[in-house]
Design an enzyme around this catalytic site. Structure first.
Site, PDB file in Angstrom:
ATOM      1  N   GLY A 136     -16.447 -20.611  35.237  1.00 52.65           N
ATOM      2  CA  GLY A 136     -17.587 -20.640  36.135  1.00 52.65           C
ATOM      3  C   GLY A 136     -18.352 -21.948  36.064  1.00 52.65           C
ATOM      4  O   GLY A 136     -18.750 -22.506  37.091  1.00 52.65           O
ATOM      5  N   ASN A 137     -18.568 -22.459  34.852  1.00 57.36           N
ATOM      6  CA  ASN A 137     -19.300 -23.713  34.710  1.00 57.36           C
ATOM      7  C   ASN A 137     -18.531 -24.873  35.329  1.00 57.36           C
ATOM      8  O   ASN A 137     -19.108 -25.745  35.981  1.00 57.36           O
ATOM      9  CB  ASN A 137     -19.584 -23.995  33.230  1.00 57.36           C
ATOM     10  CG  ASN A 137     -20.591 -23.026  32.645  1.00 57.36           C
ATOM     11  OD1 ASN A 137     -21.575 -22.682  33.279  1.00 57.36           O
ATOM     12  ND2 ASN A 137     -20.339 -22.577  31.427  1.00 57.36           N
ATOM     13  N   ASN A 180      -7.682 -26.113  28.374  1.00 58.57           N
ATOM     14  CA  ASN A 180      -8.576 -26.117  27.213  1.00 58.57           C
ATOM     15  C   ASN A 180      -8.225 -27.274  26.289  1.00 58.57           C
ATOM     16  O   ASN A 180      -7.163 -27.904  26.415  1.00 58.57           O
ATOM     17  CB  ASN A 180      -8.464 -24.796  26.457  1.00 58.57           C
ATOM     18  CG  ASN A 180      -8.917 -23.618  27.296  1.00 58.57           C
ATOM     19  OD1 ASN A 180      -9.956 -23.672  27.934  1.00 58.57           O
ATOM     20  ND2 ASN A 180      -8.124 -22.553  27.315  1.00 58.57           N
ATOM     21  N   CYS A 232     -20.673 -20.435  28.792  1.00 56.89           N
ATOM     22  CA  CYS A 232     -19.464 -19.915  29.424  1.00 56.89           C
ATOM     23  C   CYS A 232     -19.892 -19.083  30.622  1.00 56.89           C
ATOM     24  O   CYS A 232     -20.544 -18.047  30.458  1.00 56.89           O
ATOM     25  CB  CYS A 232     -18.649 -19.070  28.446  1.00 56.89           C
ATOM     26  SG  CYS A 232     -17.196 -18.283  29.185  1.00 56.89           S
ATOM     27  N   GLY A 233     -19.545 -19.551  31.829  1.00 54.79           N
ATOM     28  CA  GLY A 233     -19.972 -18.853  33.039  1.00 54.79           C
ATOM     29  C   GLY A 233     -19.357 -17.482  33.187  1.00 54.79           C
ATOM     30  O   GLY A 233     -20.055 -16.498  33.457  1.00 54.79           O
ATOM     31  N   THR A 234     -18.038 -17.390  33.009  1.00 58.85           N
ATOM     32  CA  THR A 234     -17.396 -16.075  33.133  1.00 58.85           C
ATOM     33  C   THR A 234     -17.868 -15.137  32.021  1.00 58.85           C
ATOM     34  O   THR A 234     -18.014 -13.937  32.231  1.00 58.85           O
ATOM     35  CB  THR A 234     -15.863 -16.203  33.087  1.00 58.85           C
ATOM     36  OG1 THR A 234     -15.469 -16.905  31.897  1.00 58.85           O
ATOM     37  CG2 THR A 234     -15.338 -16.939  34.310  1.00 58.85           C
ATOM     38  N   GLY A 235     -18.138 -15.709  30.834  1.00 64.51           N
ATOM     39  CA  GLY A 235     -18.636 -14.892  29.730  1.00 64.51           C
ATOM     40  C   GLY A 235     -20.029 -14.356  30.002  1.00 64.51           C
ATOM     41  O   GLY A 235     -20.348 -13.205  29.667  1.00 64.51           O
ATOM     42  N   ASN A 268     -10.498 -13.724  33.724  1.00 59.44           N
ATOM     43  CA  ASN A 268      -9.967 -14.011  32.400  1.00 59.44           C
ATOM     44  C   ASN A 268     -10.528 -12.959  31.446  1.00 59.44           C
ATOM     45  O   ASN A 268     -11.528 -12.303  31.738  1.00 59.44           O
ATOM     46  CB  ASN A 268     -10.323 -15.443  31.956  1.00 59.44           C
ATOM     47  CG  ASN A 268     -11.796 -15.762  32.111  1.00 59.44           C
ATOM     48  OD1 ASN A 268     -12.606 -14.919  32.480  1.00 59.44           O
ATOM     49  ND2 ASN A 268     -12.167 -16.997  31.817  1.00 59.44           N
ATOM     50  N   ASN A 302     -11.845 -14.321  25.354  1.00 61.21           N
ATOM     51  CA  ASN A 302     -13.143 -14.940  25.115  1.00 61.21           C
ATOM     52  C   ASN A 302     -14.055 -13.877  24.523  1.00 61.21           C
ATOM     53  O   ASN A 302     -14.062 -12.731  24.997  1.00 61.21           O
ATOM     54  CB  ASN A 302     -13.725 -15.446  26.428  1.00 61.21           C
ATOM     55  CG  ASN A 302     -12.794 -16.400  27.150  1.00 61.21           C
ATOM     56  OD1 ASN A 302     -12.731 -17.577  26.834  1.00 61.21           O
ATOM     57  ND2 ASN A 302     -12.052 -15.885  28.121  1.00 61.21           N
ATOM     58  N   ARG A 351     -11.732 -18.653  24.228  1.00 60.72           N
ATOM     59  CA  ARG A 351     -10.299 -18.650  23.955  1.00 60.72           C
ATOM     60  C   ARG A 351      -9.733 -20.058  24.121  1.00 60.72           C
ATOM     61  O   ARG A 351      -9.897 -20.695  25.143  1.00 60.72           O
ATOM     62  CB  ARG A 351      -9.613 -17.685  24.929  1.00 60.72           C
ATOM     63  CG  ARG A 351      -8.106 -17.636  24.840  1.00 60.72           C
ATOM     64  CD  ARG A 351      -7.518 -16.641  25.800  1.00 60.72           C
ATOM     65  NE  ARG A 351      -7.797 -16.974  27.201  1.00 60.72           N
ATOM     66  CZ  ARG A 351      -7.181 -16.398  28.236  1.00 60.72           C
ATOM     67  NH1 ARG A 351      -6.280 -15.456  28.022  1.00 60.72           N
ATOM     68  NH2 ARG A 351      -7.483 -16.747  29.466  1.00 60.72           N
TER      69      ARG A 351
END
Length: 294
Positions: free
Chosen positions: A87-88, A77, A236-239, A176, A209, A228
């Site tokens: 993910g992105n 980060n 945010c892909g995972t988000g 995550n 996140n 985060r």
């Protein structure tokens, strides 16, 4: 007699070739590390990510060799902290290795700190139109996420009192930690205050996140994300996956939805085998050389 000015000796610099890419606005600096990896990576991430004194981005992503997959991803980060998965960024890696002739396969296995992810390139006219990522199965195990909560299998609704009101937070891991908060009006959320407050709340042993989501219809969710170690990002892909899973699990939507983020849309499907499939674009912006001071 005229004094001759002494020339200041330049500090030697390390030249790092990079490619700037983004997945619907979630922008990272990609470094091909198939031959060698720079040192002092947290410091490098802070330097290069600076939007005024560096290249500018949400962080750096390293594309490395792998002993267990086609490629290995490491990412940091913009505060220098290492992330487990993005993910992105994984979609951008799929496009990068194709466009830069590191692989001509339409399916890529990518090693991450959250396990091996399968990336499928969706081609059109010989070009990568979009990338679908098998994000794996979500986890609601409090020790996996991790989140501090009573001993129960699924932490779906945790009421949290904040200086800005009471909010219901759903904790889930997509490799995550995520905290999903559903709101009636996304524009009315004190985002810049509530985001960092919830990221660092004591319920999260390793921060999290935070996603703020507004249900538009059973097929569409509007979302903003506070990441985060980064702050607000355009996507945010995972988000998006975490939000889609929680919304389906709580009956707000079906198992296939479109997430409308500030940078663009992601199509998410929580398939019958429990895996979350994410499809979205990946774009190259420019290439360059960053001269790092030794």
């Amino acid at each position: 007699m005229t004094k001759t000015a002494k020339l200041k000796k330049e500090t030697p610099s390390e030249a790092i070739t990079f490619t700037k890419m983004h997945g619907i606005g979630n922008d990272y600096i990609y470094i091909d590390c198939m031959e060698s990896i720079p040192d002092r990576l947290p410091e490098l991430a802070r330097e290069m990510s600076d939007r005024h004194m560096g290249v500018g981005g949400d962080g750096i992503v390293l594309i490395c060799p792998s002993e267990v997959a086609d490629f290995r991803m490491r990412m940091f980060n913009n505060d220098g902290s290492e992330a487990r998965m993005c993910g992105n960024a994984s979609r951008c890696i799929a496009r990068y290795v194709h466009d830069h002739n590191l692989s001509r396969n339409n399916t890529i296995n990518l090693e991450t700190l959250s396990g091996i992810k399968v990336l499928s390139l969706n081609m059109e006219g010989g070009e990568v139109k979009s990338v679908t990522v098998d994000m794996g199965q979500p986890s609601f195990d409090k020790d996996v996420i991790p989140v501090l909560a009573p001993d129960e299998d699924r932490v779906i609704e945790k009421h949290v009192m904040t200086p800005y009101g009471e909010y219901v937070v759903s904790a889930v891991s997509m490799g995550n930690p995520h905290g999903v908060i559903f709101v009636d009006d996304l524009d009315a959320v004190p985002f810049d205050l509530l985001g960092p407050y919830m990221e660092t709340h004591s319920m999260w042993p390793d921060r999290a996140n935070i996603e703020f989501a507004q249900i538009v219809s059973p097929e569409v969710i509007k979302m903003r994300v506070w990441e985060r170690g980064t702050g607000e990002t355009l996507a945010c892909g995972t988000g998006a996956c975490a939000t889609a899973v929680v919304s389906a699990l709580t009956g707000r939507t079906g198992r296939r939805v479109t997430l409308q983020l500030r940078g663009g849309d992601l199509d998410i499907e929580w398939s019958g085998n429990g895996h979350v499939m994410m499809t979205g674009a990946a774009e190259e912006v420019f290439q360059g050389v960053y001269r790092r001071k030794s």
